[in-house]
Design a protein around this motif. Structure first.
Motif, PDB file in Angstrom:
ATOM      1  N   VAL A  30       0.686  -0.975   0.076  1.00 54.55           N
ATOM      2  CA  VAL A  30       0.061  -0.054  -0.464  1.00 54.55           C
ATOM      3  C   VAL A  30       0.734   1.652  -0.239  1.00 54.55           C
ATOM      4  CG1 VAL A  30      -1.576  -1.003   1.151  1.00 54.55           C
ATOM      5  CG2 VAL A  30      -0.371   0.565   2.501  1.00 54.55           C
ATOM      6  N   ASP A  31       0.458   1.807  -0.035  1.00 55.91           N
ATOM      7  CA  ASP A  31       0.658   3.741  -0.394  1.00 55.91           C
ATOM      8  C   ASP A  31       0.710   4.008   1.261  1.00 55.91           C
ATOM      9  OD1 ASP A  31       0.380   6.741  -0.266  1.00 55.91           O
ATOM     10  OD2 ASP A  31       0.766   6.579  -2.171  1.00 55.91           O
ATOM     11  N   PHE A  73      10.665  -5.292  -2.764  1.00 54.41           N
ATOM     12  CA  PHE A  73       9.595  -4.281  -3.100  1.00 54.41           C
ATOM     13  C   PHE A  73      10.311  -2.962  -4.847  1.00 54.41           C
ATOM     14  CE2 PHE A  73       7.982  -6.952   0.490  1.00 54.41           C
ATOM     15  CZ  PHE A  73       7.328  -7.368  -0.108  1.00 54.41           C
ATOM     16  N   SER A  74       9.581  -2.390  -5.452  1.00 59.20           N
ATOM     17  CA  SER A  74       9.831  -1.956  -6.024  1.00 59.20           C
ATOM     18  C   SER A  74       8.509  -1.649  -6.997  1.00 59.20           C
ATOM     19  CB  SER A  74      11.037  -2.154  -6.564  1.00 59.20           C
ATOM     20  OG  SER A  74      10.573  -3.450  -7.818  1.00 59.20           O
ATOM     21  N   THR A  79      10.111   4.489  -3.370  1.00 60.96           N
ATOM     22  CA  THR A  79      11.547   4.313  -2.859  1.00 60.96           C
ATOM     23  C   THR A  79      10.998   2.530  -2.732  1.00 60.96           C
ATOM     24  OG1 THR A  79      11.669   6.282  -1.423  1.00 60.96           O
ATOM     25  CG2 THR A  79      13.391   3.956  -0.997  1.00 60.96           C
ATOM     26  N   THR A  80      12.024   1.969  -3.053  1.00 60.42           N
ATOM     27  CA  THR A  80      12.366   0.740  -3.282  1.00 60.42           C
ATOM     28  C   THR A  80      12.485   0.058  -1.803  1.00 60.42           C
ATOM     29  OG1 THR A  80      12.893   0.454  -5.784  1.00 60.42           O
ATOM     30  CG2 THR A  80      13.964  -1.691  -4.169  1.00 60.42           C
ATOM     31  N   ASP A  94       4.466  -0.982   3.269  1.00 57.96           N
ATOM     32  CA  ASP A  94       3.468  -0.029   2.751  1.00 57.96           C
ATOM     33  C   ASP A  94       5.243   0.509   2.389  1.00 57.96           C
ATOM     34  OD1 ASP A  94       1.411  -0.280   4.970  1.00 57.96           O
ATOM     35  OD2 ASP A  94       2.639   0.788   5.882  1.00 57.96           O
ATOM     36  N   LEU A  95       4.586   1.233   0.638  1.00 54.25           N
ATOM     37  CA  LEU A  95       5.608   2.084   0.366  1.00 54.25           C
ATOM     38  C   LEU A  95       5.541   3.710   0.261  1.00 54.25           C
ATOM     39  CD1 LEU A  95       6.003  -0.014  -3.038  1.00 54.25           C
ATOM     40  CD2 LEU A  95       7.035  -0.010  -1.244  1.00 54.25           C
ATOM     41  N   GLU A  96       6.637   4.265   0.315  1.00 56.03           N
ATOM     42  CA  GLU A  96       6.986   5.526   0.765  1.00 56.03           C
ATOM     43  C   GLU A  96       7.466   6.364  -1.136  1.00 56.03           C
ATOM     44  OE1 GLU A  96       9.094   7.460   3.584  1.00 56.03           O
ATOM     45  OE2 GLU A  96       9.028   6.286   5.026  1.00 56.03           O
ATOM     46  N   GLU A  97       6.254   7.339  -1.476  1.00 53.58           N
ATOM     47  CA  GLU A  97       6.223   7.947  -2.823  1.00 53.58           C
ATOM     48  C   GLU A  97       7.452   9.133  -2.188  1.00 53.58           C
ATOM     49  OE1 GLU A  97       3.578  10.127  -4.776  1.00 53.58           O
ATOM     50  OE2 GLU A  97       2.681  10.126  -2.844  1.00 53.58           O
TER      51      GLU A  97
END
Length: 102
Positions: A30-31, A73-74, A79-80, A94-97
């Motif tokens: 998720v974002d 996760f990319s 950010t990978t 959680d991935l960060e922009e």
């Protein structure tokens, strides 16, 4: 002698099976800001050619050799991230922009 050969053959087959075991992990990406699922995130088992992509709601399932210890996760614009697996069956990320000046 024949019984010994059968026992040894059975033991060899069992050990080969243990070496070839795979691990399956599922989860959701998720974002980090909105909590919305991210589609088409690449999920890769580090050190292998095994990978998958998240579906439309950000969920994924990946199977890989049990020797793998990390998933990466990319996603474009984010950010990978790498995560240790341990003995997890579910791994949510959680991935960060990324912020960049173009």
């Amino acid at each position: 002698m024949r019984k010994l050969a059968l026992v040894l053959a059975g033991a060899l087959l069992c050990s080969l099976h243990l070496l070839a075991q795979n691990t399956t992990i599922t989860g959701k990406v998720v974002d980090s800001r909105t909590g919305n699922g991210l589609p088409d995130v690449t999920v890769a088992a580090v050190g292998t050619n095994t990978g998958t992509k998240t579906n439309a709601d950000g969920t994924y399932s990946i199977s890989f050799p049990s020797s793998v210890r990390t998933l990466t996760f990319s996603y474009v614009g984010y950010t990978t991230t790498s995560r240790a697996i341990g003995r997890l069956a579910v791994l949510n990320v959680d991935l960060e922009e990324t912020t960049s000046d173009l």
